[in-house]
Design an enzyme around this catalytic site. Structure first.
Site, PDB file in Angstrom:
ATOM      1  N   CYS A 175       0.802  -1.224   0.000  1.00 13.20           N
ATOM      2  CA  CYS A 175       0.000   0.000   0.000  1.00 13.20           C
ATOM      3  C   CYS A 175       0.836   1.276   0.000  1.00 13.20           C
ATOM      4  O   CYS A 175       0.284   2.380  -0.013  1.00 13.20           O
ATOM      5  CB  CYS A 175      -0.946  -0.013   1.201  1.00 13.20           C
ATOM      6  SG  CYS A 175      -1.994  -1.480   1.227  1.00 13.20           S
ATOM      7  N   HIS A 316      -2.032   8.046   6.262  1.00 12.44           N
ATOM      8  CA  HIS A 316      -2.310   6.736   5.659  1.00 12.44           C
ATOM      9  C   HIS A 316      -3.588   6.151   6.242  1.00 12.44           C
ATOM     10  O   HIS A 316      -4.307   5.434   5.542  1.00 12.44           O
ATOM     11  CB  HIS A 316      -1.139   5.790   5.919  1.00 12.44           C
ATOM     12  CG  HIS A 316      -1.358   4.408   5.407  1.00 12.44           C
ATOM     13  ND1 HIS A 316      -1.372   4.115   4.064  1.00 12.44           N
ATOM     14  CD2 HIS A 316      -1.594   3.230   6.056  1.00 12.44           C
ATOM     15  CE1 HIS A 316      -1.589   2.823   3.888  1.00 12.44           C
ATOM     16  NE2 HIS A 316      -1.735   2.258   5.084  1.00 12.44           N
ATOM     17  N   GLU A 327       0.069   5.166  13.714  1.00 12.59           N
ATOM     18  CA  GLU A 327       0.359   6.373  12.932  1.00 12.59           C
ATOM     19  C   GLU A 327       0.119   7.629  13.756  1.00 12.59           C
ATOM     20  O   GLU A 327       0.917   8.577  13.715  1.00 12.59           O
ATOM     21  CB  GLU A 327      -0.499   6.408  11.666  1.00 12.59           C
ATOM     22  CG  GLU A 327      -0.182   7.611  10.789  1.00 12.59           C
ATOM     23  CD  GLU A 327      -0.907   7.599   9.456  1.00 12.59           C
ATOM     24  OE1 GLU A 327      -0.523   8.392   8.572  1.00 12.59           O
ATOM     25  OE2 GLU A 327      -1.861   6.811   9.308  1.00 12.59           O
ATOM     26  N   LYS A 346      -9.044   8.527   2.913  1.00 10.44           N
ATOM     27  CA  LYS A 346      -9.596   7.180   2.744  1.00 10.44           C
ATOM     28  C   LYS A 346     -11.009   7.080   3.318  1.00 10.44           C
ATOM     29  O   LYS A 346     -11.747   6.154   2.993  1.00 10.44           O
ATOM     30  CB  LYS A 346      -8.696   6.144   3.401  1.00 10.44           C
ATOM     31  CG  LYS A 346      -7.389   5.884   2.667  1.00 10.44           C
ATOM     32  CD  LYS A 346      -6.620   4.755   3.339  1.00 10.44           C
ATOM     33  CE  LYS A 346      -5.300   4.474   2.634  1.00 10.44           C
ATOM     34  NZ  LYS A 346      -4.292   5.513   2.910  1.00 10.44           N
ATOM     35  N   HIS A 351      -9.788   2.249   0.738  1.00 12.26           N
ATOM     36  CA  HIS A 351      -8.341   2.011   0.615  1.00 12.26           C
ATOM     37  C   HIS A 351      -8.037   1.405  -0.753  1.00 12.26           C
ATOM     38  O   HIS A 351      -8.352   0.243  -1.015  1.00 12.26           O
ATOM     39  CB  HIS A 351      -7.868   1.093   1.729  1.00 12.26           C
ATOM     40  CG  HIS A 351      -6.380   0.941   1.805  1.00 12.26           C
ATOM     41  ND1 HIS A 351      -5.505   1.677   1.040  1.00 12.26           N
ATOM     42  CD2 HIS A 351      -5.600   0.116   2.575  1.00 12.26           C
ATOM     43  CE1 HIS A 351      -4.276   1.321   1.311  1.00 12.26           C
ATOM     44  NE2 HIS A 351      -4.303   0.379   2.247  1.00 12.26           N
ATOM     45  N   PHE A 411       2.048  -3.568   3.926  1.00 20.48           N
ATOM     46  CA  PHE A 411       2.449  -4.873   4.439  1.00 20.48           C
ATOM     47  C   PHE A 411       3.940  -5.090   4.143  1.00 20.48           C
ATOM     48  O   PHE A 411       4.457  -4.659   3.120  1.00 20.48           O
ATOM     49  CB  PHE A 411       1.639  -5.986   3.770  1.00 20.48           C
ATOM     50  CG  PHE A 411       0.239  -6.145   4.292  1.00 20.48           C
ATOM     51  CD1 PHE A 411      -0.284  -5.300   5.256  1.00 20.48           C
ATOM     52  CD2 PHE A 411      -0.578  -7.161   3.808  1.00 20.48           C
ATOM     53  CE1 PHE A 411      -1.582  -5.455   5.735  1.00 20.48           C
ATOM     54  CE2 PHE A 411      -1.879  -7.327   4.277  1.00 20.48           C
ATOM     55  CZ  PHE A 411      -2.374  -6.482   5.232  1.00 20.48           C
TER      56      PHE A 411
END
Length: 423
Positions: A175, A316, A327, A346, A351, A411
C-alpha cells in the site's frame, strides 16, 4: 546532482486520478470537500457469503465524472489487458495532458521515464484465467493473459502509447507503492537520469478472492454493510477495519529548471521524502508507532525542515485499530500537535491499496495549493486512546499551509513519506 554541477529540484507538473469518487482530479477534489463517499454495496459479484459486502468502486457510466473505458481504449485493447492497466492509462492521460508534456524530439522522449506500480497487478485476469483453464481447458486461455497480469505492463503500456523511451519499470511495496514510485521518479531526476518521469500507482482488486482473503485476516470493515458510506471511519472510536477500493493516481514529476524553461504549470515541489522499514511484522505496524516516527523524522531531516513547519498531514490511516493508533502516535511524537492538522481521505475513497499513495499525494498537493484541509468523514467520536490531534472531523477546514506531508505504509513493514511545498 546534475550535468552542470548544480543541485536539481523536483516539481510536480501533472496530476491525474480515477477513484471511487469518480474520474478526474477536479471532480474528485470537489466531491471530497463536499463530504461525498465513494463506498457502495457490491452488486456485480455474489458477496452473500462474505463478511464484507461493500467496497470503494469507481462509478461507471457516460456522465461527467463517470468511467467509460471505451473513451480512451478500443474494445480490443480492453479485452487484451487488465482493469488495473486501464485505470493507469486513464489517470496517465489526464496527468500528461495537465503537464502539457507530449514531446516529439528523440532527446526529450529518451529523457522521460515511466514508473507505475501496483500492489497486486492483474488480479482480475489471474482469477478469471484460472477459472477458464479449470472449466474449459488450456486452448481457451487468451494469448495475452501473461502481459495482462504483469505489474510492469501498467508502465509498459503508458510508455508505448506516448513513446517515452527512458527507464520503464514498476515498483511494488503493497500500500506504499504509489509513494515509492514517486520517490523512484524523483531520485532518477535528482541523479540526472531523466528530466521527466510519469509516476504513480494503480489497483483493481474488487474480487471475491481478495475480499475473502482480507476478511480472513480480519482487516476489512464488516459492521456497516447496510450503511456503506459510513464504513470507512479513520480515528473513530468504533472503526472496525478498512474498506477495499480500486483506482489509480498518476503524477508527472519534472526537474525544476526543465519545467521553468518550457513554461509548465508547477503544482508543487517535492521538498523531501523518506522510505524506511520498521522491520516489525508482515502485516502489523509497530504498536507505539516507532516505524512511523522513523519515517517522519527521516523526511524532515532530509528536507532540512523543523517539525513545526508541517501544517497538514494526509494520513495513511485506513480505519484499522492498530494502524490508526500507531500512525497517530508517530505523528504526535515527530510533529507539533499544536500546529499540524491531520485528515484521512480514505474516509471518502476507501483504501485503494497500491494506488493510495499516488491518489493521496494528489489530494495533499491540492490541500497545499488551496490552503484547505479535506475532511475525515464519519469521525463523530475520536478514539480517546489516540493522542490529541486535530483530525479534521466531518468538514473541511481553511488553513494556511506551508508544507504538507503524505504518509503511505504497507504490508512487509514498509513506510514512505512525501513532503510537498510551494515553489
Amino acid at each position: 546532482m546534475s550535468r552542470k554541477g548544480t543541485m536539481r529540484r523536483v516539481v510536480i507538473t501533472g496530476m491525474g486520478m480515477i477513484s471511487p469518487l469518480g474520474v478526474g482530479v477536479n471532480h474528485n477534489w470537489e466531491r471530497l470537500l463536499a463530504g461525498n463517499s465513494g463506498v457502495r454495496r457490491i452488486e456485480h459479484l455474489d458477496v452473500s457469503d462474505l463478511p464484507a459486502q461493500i467496497a470503494g468502486m469507481i462509478p461507471r457510466g457516460d456522465q461527467a465524472g463517470e468511467y467509460d473505458p471505451q473513451q480512451i481504449l478500443s474494445v480490443k485493447e480492453i479485452n487484451k489487458s487488465d482493469p488495473f492497466i486501464h485505470y493507469a492509462l486513464v489517470a496517465a492521460q489526464e496527468a500528461i495532458e495537465d503537464a502539457g508534456w507530449t514531446p516529439q524530439e528523440e532527446s526529450a522522449l529518451e529523457r522521460t521515464s515511466v514508473i507505475i506500480g501496483s500492489g497486486v497487478g492483474g488480479f482480475h485476469t489471474t482469477i478469471h484465467g484460472t477459472q477458464t483453464l479449470d472449466a474449459q481447458g488450456p486452448r481457451r486461455i487468451s494469448p495475452f493473459i501473461i502481459p495482462a497480469m504483469l505489474i510492469n505492463l501498467s508502465s509498459g503500456q503508458i510508455g508505448i502509447k506516448y513513446g517515452f523511451r527512458g527507464a520503464n519499470y514498476s515498483v511494488v511495496s503493497a500500500c506504499a507503492t504509489g509513494s515509492e514510485a514517486l520517490i523512484c521518479g524523483a531520485r532518477s531526476i535528482l541523479l540526472d537520469e531523466c528530466d521527466v518521469a510519469v509516476v504513480g500507482g494503480t489497483d483493481a482488486t474488487i474480487e471475491r478472492l481478495c475480499i475473502a482473503g482480507f476478511s480472513r485476516a480480519k482487516s476489512l470493515s464488516t459492521h456497516f454493510n447496510d450503511h456503506p458510506e459510513q464504513a470507512s471511519r479513520p480515528f473513530s472510536v468504533d472503526r472496525d477495519g478498512f474498506v477495499l477500493a480500486e483506482g489509480a493516481g498518476v503524477l508527472v514529476v519534472e526537474e525544476y529548471e526543465h519545467a521553468k524553461r518550457r513554461g509548465a504549470n508547477i503544482h508543487a515541489e517535492l521538498v523531501s521524502y523518506a522510505s524506511v522499514s520498521d522491520a516489525y511484522h508482515i502485516t502489523a505496524t509497530s504498536p507505539e508507532g516507532e516505524g512511523e516516527q522513523l519515517c517522519l523524522r527521516t523526511a524532515l531531516k532530509r528536507g532540512k525542515l523543523d517539525k513545526d513547519q508541517i501544517d497538514y498531514v494526509n494520513a495513511h490511516a485506513t480505519s484499522t485499530m492498530m494502524g490508526d493508533r500507531g500512525e497517530s502516535l508517530g505523528l504526535a511524537s515527530a510533529l507539533n500537535p499544536e500546529v499540524v492538522s491531520v485528515s484521512s481521505t480514505k474516509s471518502a475513497t476507501g483504501h485503494t491499496l497500491g494506488a493510495a499513495g499516488a491518489i493521496e499525494a494528489i489530494f495533499t498537493i491540492l490541500a497545499l495549493q488551496n490552503n484547505v484541509v479535506p475532511p475525515t468523514l464519519n469521525l463523530h467520536s475520536v478514539d480517546p486512546e489516540l493522542p490529541a490531534l486535530n483530525y479534521t472531523p466531518l468538514e473541511a477546514q481553511q488553513k494556511p499551509i506551508r508544507y504538507a506531508l503524505n504518509n503511505a505504509f504497507g504490508f512487509g513493514s514498509t513506510k514512505a513519506a512525501l513532503i510537498f511545498g510551494r515553489v
